[in-house]
Scaffold this motif. Structure first.
Motif, mmCIF file in Angstrom:
data_model
loop_
_atom_site.group_PDB
_atom_site.id
_atom_site.type_symbol
_atom_site.label_atom_id
_atom_site.label_comp_id
_atom_site.label_asym_id
_atom_site.label_seq_id
_atom_site.Cartn_x
_atom_site.Cartn_y
_atom_site.Cartn_z
ATOM 1 N N ALA A 174 0.861 -1.181 0.000
ATOM 2 C CA ALA A 174 0.000 0.000 0.000
ATOM 3 C C ALA A 174 0.897 1.231 0.000
ATOM 4 N N GLN A 175 0.950 1.928 -1.119
ATOM 5 C CA GLN A 175 1.839 3.074 -1.286
ATOM 6 C C GLN A 175 1.040 4.364 -1.120
ATOM 7 N N THR A 176 1.479 5.211 -0.231
ATOM 8 C CA THR A 176 0.775 6.448 0.140
ATOM 9 C C THR A 176 -0.738 6.207 0.164
ATOM 10 N N PRO A 177 -1.202 5.241 0.966
ATOM 11 C CA PRO A 177 -2.615 4.853 0.898
ATOM 12 C C PRO A 177 -3.546 5.856 1.564
ATOM 13 N N LEU A 178 -4.748 5.960 1.024
ATOM 14 C CA LEU A 178 -5.828 6.673 1.706
ATOM 15 C C LEU A 178 -6.381 5.700 2.744
ATOM 16 N N ALA A 179 -5.846 5.759 3.946
ATOM 17 C CA ALA A 179 -6.212 4.797 4.987
ATOM 18 C C ALA A 179 -7.418 5.244 5.790
ATOM 19 N N ASP A 180 -7.684 6.546 5.818
ATOM 20 C CA ASP A 180 -8.788 7.058 6.624
ATOM 21 C C ASP A 180 -9.398 8.271 5.931
ATOM 22 N N GLY A 181 -10.547 8.059 5.286
ATOM 23 C CA GLY A 181 -11.198 9.128 4.547
ATOM 24 C C GLY A 181 -11.576 10.331 5.381
ATOM 25 N N PRO A 182 -12.187 10.149 6.563
ATOM 26 C CA PRO A 182 -12.542 11.321 7.369
ATOM 27 C C PRO A 182 -11.336 12.180 7.738
ATOM 28 N N ASP A 183 -10.222 11.522 8.105
ATOM 29 C CA ASP A 183 -9.021 12.272 8.464
ATOM 30 C C ASP A 183 -8.485 13.036 7.254
ATOM 31 N N ALA A 184 -8.416 12.366 6.109
ATOM 32 C CA ALA A 184 -7.899 13.021 4.910
ATOM 33 C C ALA A 184 -8.790 14.186 4.484
ATOM 34 N N THR A 185 -10.109 13.993 4.570
ATOM 35 C CA THR A 185 -11.040 15.051 4.165
ATOM 36 C C THR A 185 -10.920 16.267 5.077
ATOM 37 N N ARG A 186 -10.822 16.000 6.369
ATOM 38 C CA ARG A 186 -10.705 17.103 7.328
ATOM 39 C C ARG A 186 -9.433 17.916 7.087
ATOM 40 N N LYS A 187 -8.315 17.230 6.861
ATOM 41 C CA LYS A 187 -7.053 17.944 6.661
ATOM 42 C C LYS A 187 -6.980 18.604 5.293
ATOM 43 N N ALA A 188 -7.600 17.976 4.296
ATOM 44 C CA ALA A 188 -7.621 18.602 2.968
ATOM 45 C C ALA A 188 -8.429 19.885 2.989
ATOM 46 N N GLY A 189 -9.411 19.965 3.884
ATOM 47 C CA GLY A 189 -10.233 21.166 3.985
ATOM 48 C C GLY A 189 -9.443 22.410 4.352
ATOM 49 N N ARG A 190 -8.258 22.207 4.919
ATOM 50 C CA ARG A 190 -7.416 23.365 5.255
ATOM 51 C C ARG A 190 -6.885 24.044 3.992
ATOM 52 N N HIS A 191 -6.937 23.334 2.873
ATOM 53 C CA HIS A 191 -6.398 23.857 1.616
ATOM 54 C C HIS A 191 -7.500 24.170 0.611
ATOM 55 N N GLN A 192 -8.699 24.398 1.106
ATOM 56 C CA GLN A 192 -9.802 24.750 0.235
ATOM 57 C C GLN A 192 -10.629 25.857 0.897
ATOM 58 N N ARG A 193 -11.227 26.677 0.093
ATOM 59 C CA ARG A 193 -12.047 27.765 0.610
ATOM 60 C C ARG A 193 -13.448 27.251 0.898
ATOM 61 N N PRO A 194 -14.078 27.718 1.977
ATOM 62 C CA PRO A 194 -15.407 27.208 2.340
ATOM 63 C C PRO A 194 -16.431 27.325 1.215
ATOM 64 N N SER A 195 -16.402 28.421 0.483
ATOM 65 C CA SER A 195 -17.380 28.585 -0.599
ATOM 66 C C SER A 195 -17.167 27.534 -1.683
ATOM 67 N N ALA A 196 -15.908 27.224 -1.984
ATOM 68 C CA ALA A 196 -15.628 26.212 -2.999
ATOM 69 C C ALA A 196 -16.030 24.828 -2.505
ATOM 70 N N MET A 197 -15.848 24.572 -1.201
ATOM 71 C CA MET A 197 -16.265 23.289 -0.641
ATOM 72 C C MET A 197 -17.775 23.115 -0.762
ATOM 73 N N LEU A 198 -18.512 24.168 -0.522
ATOM 74 C CA LEU A 198 -19.973 24.100 -0.646
ATOM 75 C C LEU A 198 -20.382 23.867 -2.096
ATOM 76 N N ARG A 199 -19.696 24.539 -3.026
ATOM 77 C CA ARG A 199 -20.026 24.348 -4.441
ATOM 78 C C ARG A 199 -19.702 22.921 -4.884
ATOM 79 N N PHE A 200 -18.602 22.397 -4.387
ATOM 80 C CA PHE A 200 -18.214 21.032 -4.752
ATOM 81 C C PHE A 200 -19.221 20.018 -4.201
ATOM 82 N N THR A 201 -19.608 20.191 -2.936
ATOM 83 C CA THR A 201 -20.591 19.284 -2.340
ATOM 84 C C THR A 201 -21.918 19.366 -3.090
ATOM 85 N N GLY A 202 -22.335 20.595 -3.414
ATOM 86 C CA GLY A 202 -23.578 20.759 -4.160
ATOM 87 C C GLY A 202 -23.522 20.086 -5.520
ATOM 88 N N ARG A 203 -22.378 20.201 -6.171
ATOM 89 C CA ARG A 203 -22.244 19.557 -7.486
ATOM 90 C C ARG A 203 -22.298 18.030 -7.346
#
Length: 322
Positions: A133-162
């Motif tokens: 397992a090379q650089t595996p996505l082992a925990d989706g909630p953890d990855a999503t939470r930390k990735a959110g630090r590199h996205q703007r809230p408005s863009a996150m809402l637009r992405f979820t809506g899409r």
């Protein structure tokens, strides 16, 4: 990069759909099945590693998941975790039928989302003799939470809506709403982490693979944040190598490190760099670590388990000897 002249296109069926794969014939009886991450297809996602493993004598089966690349399945560009796990099972069944492959010497290899799948498949399928397992996505909630630090809230809402709109459209039979695999913060894209932007440079240098569609159906992102394959690592009975990058911002190393520590036969390799470092500056380190692991557990182990030659048959037996 050299492309093996001896690799051949093969197909196998999974869930009633044909999956396309490259088969690289090997010389040592062992086979490594390879799957690329996310919506990455087999060529950009596996070629650099498949060539090196094959040069070392391993057979390789590098496949496209259904709905992606040259595999069948519609609608296109949709990533469904359950389907991809089923594709792994079908690939293992098919690999065991390939000429020169010992069914008890089959390994699996994946990175990113597929690296997470490797953790799950290694736990569920006793046919797997070794797993990487090379650089595996082992925990989706953890990855999503930390990735959110590199996205703007408005863009996150637009992405979820899409994503929700795409999921609804899927129920109505509409074509998928596609988003880029990677983009700058503030854009509607699957990945907006700094190292996520390295994907094209790492996997598609000089546009080597122009047919690779670097887009994904927005609905695909709705389930990945809840995917936690690292929890299955304690059930993996085969040797499991987990390769992490300490500065990975796309698949944070913490959960993967814990998965390696909890696996009964887990091994851990830590490399410097971001998510795609094994394809870039840490490529040689990653390849050498993975080759060493495969040789130890598929080649050296098989040699040690071979029965010793019976040297008594050539000598006359004395009365009373068995």
């Amino acid at each position: 990069m050299r492309v093996s002249a001896q690799r051949e296109k093969v197909r196998f069926v999974s869930g009633g759909v044909e999956c396309a794969a490259w088969h690289y014939p090997g010389a040592n009886g062992a086979c490594v099945i390879m799957g690329a991450g996310g919506a990455v297809t087999k060529e950009p996602g596996t070629d650099p590693f498949a060539e090196r493993l094959n040069d070392a004598g391993f057979a390789v089966l590098a496949f496209d998941y259904r709905r992606l690349g040259e595999s069948g399945g519609r609608p296109r560009q949709i990533v469904r975790i359950g389907e991809q796990l089923a594709d792994w099972e079908a690939a293992i069944t098919f690999a065991a039928t390939l000429p020169g492959v010992a069914p008890d010497r089959i390994a699996i290899w994946g990175f990113s989302l597929s690296g997470g799948h490797v953790l799950r498949v290694a736990a569920d399928d006793p046919r797997v003799a070794a797993a990487i397992a090379q650089t595996p996505l082992a925990d989706g909630p953890d990855a999503t939470r930390k990735a959110g630090r590199h996205q703007r809230p408005s863009a996150m809402l637009r992405f979820t809506g899409r994503g929700l709109l795409d999921a609804l459209g899927g129920l109505l039979g509409r074509p998928p709403l596609l988003v880029p695999l990677a983009g700058e913060p503030g854009t509607v894209a699957m990945l907006t982490t700094p190292d996520g932007l390295d994907g094209d440079r790492a996997l598609n240098p000089g546009n080597r693979y122009p047919d690779w569609q670097q887009v994904i159906a927005a609905r695909s992102a709705l389930r990945i944040p809840f995917y936690r394959p690292g929890r299955h690592a304690p059930r993996a009975r085969c040797p499991l190598l987990v390769v992490v990058c300490d500065q990975d911002q796309t698949a944070p190393p913490g959960p993967a490190i814990r998965a390696a520590e909890r696996a009964p036969r887990g091994e851990l390799v830590r490399l410097p760099g971001g998510h795609y470092a094994p394809f870039l500056e840490a490529h040689e380190q990653a390849v050498e670590a993975e080759l060493s692991f495969l040789r130890r557990h598929l080649i050296d182990r098989a040699a040690a388990e071979e029965p010793a030659a019976d040297v008594t048959d050539s000598a006359p037996r004395r009365r009373g000897q068995g």
